[in-house]
Scaffold this active site. Structure first.
Site, PDB file in Angstrom:
ATOM      1  N   SER A 125       0.820  -1.219   0.000  1.00 31.20           N
ATOM      2  CA  SER A 125       0.000   0.000   0.000  1.00 31.20           C
ATOM      3  C   SER A 125       0.849   1.262   0.000  1.00 31.20           C
ATOM      4  CB  SER A 125      -0.874  -0.015   1.255  1.00 31.20           C
ATOM      5  OG  SER A 125      -1.504   1.227   1.435  1.00 31.20           O
ATOM      6  N   TYR A 148      -1.871  -0.106  10.118  1.00 26.50           N
ATOM      7  CA  TYR A 148      -2.164  -0.758   8.833  1.00 26.50           C
ATOM      8  C   TYR A 148      -0.937  -0.644   7.914  1.00 26.50           C
ATOM      9  CZ  TYR A 148      -3.991  -1.059   4.054  1.00 26.50           C
ATOM     10  OH  TYR A 148      -4.168  -1.361   2.726  1.00 26.50           O
ATOM     11  N   LYS A 189     -17.550  -1.978   1.350  1.00 21.81           N
ATOM     12  CA  LYS A 189     -16.539  -1.474   2.283  1.00 21.81           C
ATOM     13  C   LYS A 189     -17.072  -0.356   3.193  1.00 21.81           C
ATOM     14  CE  LYS A 189     -12.208  -1.288   1.140  1.00 21.81           C
ATOM     15  NZ  LYS A 189     -10.953  -0.902   0.468  1.00 21.81           N
TER      16      LYS A 189
HETATM   17  N1  LIG Z   1      -8.696  -0.261  -1.776  1.00 20.29           N
HETATM   18  C1  LIG Z   1      -7.595   0.481  -1.658  1.00 20.29           C
HETATM   19  O1  LIG Z   1      -7.616   1.698  -1.899  1.00 20.29           O
HETATM   20  C2  LIG Z   1      -6.282  -0.167  -1.265  1.00 20.29           C
HETATM   21  C3  LIG Z   1      -5.148   0.659  -1.169  1.00 20.29           C
HETATM   22  C4  LIG Z   1      -3.941   0.091  -0.808  1.00 20.29           C
HETATM   23  C5  LIG Z   1      -3.850  -1.273  -0.573  1.00 20.29           C
HETATM   24  N2  LIG Z   1      -4.969  -2.063  -0.646  1.00 20.29           N
HETATM   25  C6  LIG Z   1      -4.814  -3.488  -0.379  1.00 20.29           C
HETATM   26  O2  LIG Z   1      -5.451  -4.234  -1.397  1.00 20.29           O
HETATM   27  C7  LIG Z   1      -5.977  -5.443  -0.869  1.00 20.29           C
HETATM   28  C8  LIG Z   1      -7.447  -5.558  -1.203  1.00 20.29           C
HETATM   29  O3  LIG Z   1      -8.145  -4.472  -0.593  1.00 20.29           O
HETATM   30  P1  LIG Z   1      -9.677  -4.174  -0.893  1.00 20.29           P
HETATM   31  O4  LIG Z   1      -9.818  -2.722  -1.090  1.00 20.29           O
HETATM   32  O5  LIG Z   1     -10.164  -5.100  -1.955  1.00 20.29           O
HETATM   33  O6  LIG Z   1     -10.357  -4.506   0.525  1.00 20.29           O
HETATM   34  P2  LIG Z   1     -11.489  -5.543   0.939  1.00 20.29           P
HETATM   35  O7  LIG Z   1     -11.700  -5.324   2.405  1.00 20.29           O
HETATM   36  O8  LIG Z   1     -12.663  -5.406   0.053  1.00 20.29           O
HETATM   37  O9  LIG Z   1     -10.804  -6.952   0.675  1.00 20.29           O
HETATM   38  C9  LIG Z   1     -10.011  -7.639   1.611  1.00 20.29           C
HETATM   39  C10 LIG Z   1     -10.520  -9.085   1.657  1.00 20.29           C
HETATM   40  O10 LIG Z   1      -9.642  -9.863   2.482  1.00 20.29           O
HETATM   41  C11 LIG Z   1     -10.442 -10.719   3.314  1.00 20.29           C
HETATM   42  N3  LIG Z   1      -9.626 -11.030   4.491  1.00 20.29           N
HETATM   43  C12 LIG Z   1      -9.053 -10.142   5.345  1.00 20.29           C
HETATM   44  N4  LIG Z   1      -8.298 -10.783   6.238  1.00 20.29           N
HETATM   45  C13 LIG Z   1      -8.404 -12.113   5.961  1.00 20.29           C
HETATM   46  C14 LIG Z   1      -7.834 -13.284   6.548  1.00 20.29           C
HETATM   47  N5  LIG Z   1      -6.997 -13.216   7.587  1.00 20.29           N
HETATM   48  N6  LIG Z   1      -8.151 -14.487   6.020  1.00 20.29           N
HETATM   49  C15 LIG Z   1      -8.982 -14.579   4.962  1.00 20.29           C
HETATM   50  N7  LIG Z   1      -9.532 -13.501   4.356  1.00 20.29           N
HETATM   51  C16 LIG Z   1      -9.251 -12.281   4.860  1.00 20.29           C
HETATM   52  C17 LIG Z   1     -11.694  -9.902   3.580  1.00 20.29           C
HETATM   53  O11 LIG Z   1     -12.794 -10.694   3.980  1.00 20.29           O
HETATM   54  C18 LIG Z   1     -11.909  -9.198   2.246  1.00 20.29           C
HETATM   55  O12 LIG Z   1     -12.726  -9.950   1.376  1.00 20.29           O
HETATM   56  C19 LIG Z   1      -5.679  -5.413   0.631  1.00 20.29           C
HETATM   57  O13 LIG Z   1      -4.493  -6.120   0.868  1.00 20.29           O
HETATM   58  C20 LIG Z   1      -5.484  -3.943   0.906  1.00 20.29           C
HETATM   59  O14 LIG Z   1      -4.678  -3.715   2.049  1.00 20.29           O
HETATM   60  C21 LIG Z   1      -6.175  -1.526  -0.991  1.00 20.29           C
END
Ligand SMILES: NC(=O)c1ccc[n+]([C@@H]2O[C@H](COP(=O)([O-])OP(=O)(O)OC[C@H]3O[C@@H](n4cnc5c(N)ncnc54)[C@H](O)[C@@H]3O)[C@@H](O)[C@H]2O)c1
Length: 317
Positions: A125, A148, A189
């Site tokens: 991230s 985070y 979300k």
């Molecule tokens: N959306 C953004 O702007 C953004 C920015 C930077 C990084 N990210 C990273 O991208 C990835 C996806 O993010 P997103 O926006 O799709 O969020 P999201 O919350 O929609 O997706 C995360 C998923 O991981 C699952 N999860 C979390 N912990 C878990 C565990 N221990 N075991 C099994 N499942 C688990 C959740 O149920 C969820 O479906 C993440 O790693 C997040 O940190 C997202």
């Protein structure tokens, strides 16, 4: 690994596949690789089953930080791993929970994958840069301002530690540092969905869009299709390391409101409120030089084109 031909039986694991970005990746893989066998590992703590409508593969609804992966998966039968599961609520203050779940999940995957050196692309991230307020390139110091971001730095360190082992130096583990991602599939979300979606909802409800004074904080807003593309390119490149995944542009919240007004045919003026957060990022922007050179990444959407696509999608729902 170069991505396989589209007809190949590509056996892929996507963790966090019920989430926003993970499910967009899953859909893209199933759309383009007709014989792909995708396994989603997601315990649905923040994901949503609706994101996987039409999904053809298998779901393992387990906490990745606790699962014995070999009880569910045979390493020989996995060609590639995309690791997106993570606690994504950046307001989470429980440091033990955040670091335990995020770091131990990744450690389990690395332990599972090491024997066959299954290539892994994982989600890091822009939060690793902290409140740096400048254009960030991958060589900049990492100074996360919240736990985070700290947990994502630990993922990067862990990947580097495995890659430094003498027998693992050819292994491909790439981290993609996503910036502020927006687009179809993020509604589940809630408060953690993008500002673009929050502002859209307020305006749709006939309310003035609310932003912190005076709306000139800038973000690198990047469309989900672009970060999914960057993720696939990272896997394709066969390169290890970390790569920025942004739009390469910093745009203000005032800009977002003005583009939303244009696409929604409205004329709302923003309502400016006090900012209560000490760690609120005033500016983010990805330097894309490395991703462009090493991965061949070039974002398809700027803010205007991305919001246009997104609003059209939201209005059709
Ligand atoms: N959306 C953004 O702007 C953004 C920015 C930077 C990084 N990210 C990273 O991208 C990835 C996806 O993010 P997103 O926006 O799709 O969020 P999201 O919350 O929609 O997706 C995360 C998923 O991981 C699952 N999860 C979390 N912990 C878990 C565990 N221990 N075991 C099994 N499942 C688990 C959740 O149920 C969820 O479906 C993440 O790693 C997040 O940190 C997202």
């Amino acid at each position: 690994m170069a991505l396989p031909a589209k007809s190949v039986r590509w056996r892929v694991v996507v963790t966090g596949g019920a989430g926003f970005i993970g499910s967009t990746l899953v859909k893209r893989i199933e759309r383009e690789w007709e014989n792909a066998e995708v396994t989603v590992i997601d315990d649905f703590r923040s994901g949503h089953f609706k994101n996987l409508e039409g999904f053809r593969g298998e779901v393992i609804a387990q906490n990745l930080a606790k699962i014995k992966l070999k009880d569910f998966l045979e390493p020989k039968a996995v060609d590639a791993i995309f690791h997106l599961a993570s606690i994504t609520d950046t307001r989470e203050q429980d440091q033990r929970k955040m670091t335990w779940d995020n770091v131990e999940s990744f450690r389990r995957l690395l332990e599972f994958a090491r024997e066959k050196q299954i290539p892994i692309t994982y989600a890091s991230s822009a939060a690793t840069y902290g409140i740096d307020a400048r254009i960030n390139s991958e060589t900049d110091e990492r100074k996360p301002a919240n736990v985070y971001g700290f947990s994502k730095v630990q993922l990067e360190n862990l990947a580097a530690k495995y890659l430094s082992e003498p027998d693992l130096q050819g292994w491909k583990i790439a981290g993609t540092r996503y910036f502020n991602v927006y687009g179809p599939g993020e509604a589940h979300k809630g408060p953690m969905a993008s500002m673009i979606y929050q502002l859209y909802l307020q305006m749709k409800a006939g309310k003035k869009p609310r932003v912190f004074k005076a709306g000139e904080q800038k973000r690198d807003f990047v469309h989900v299709d672009d970060v999914v593309n960057c993720t696939l390119l990272a896997m394709n490149s066969g390169k290890s390391g970390v790569f920025n995944a942004g739009s390469g542009e910093a745009r203000s919240f005032n800009d977002v409101i003005s583009v939303l007004n244009h696409e929604m045919e409205t004329n709302f003026k923003p309502e400016y409120i006090e900012n209560p957060f000490a760690f609120f990022q005033p500016f983010t922007q990805a330097d894309l030089a490395r991703s462009s050179k090493e991965l061949g990444y070039k974002p398809k959407y700027n803010l205007e084109a991305g919001i246009k696509q997104y609003v059209a999608w939201l209005e059709k729902k």
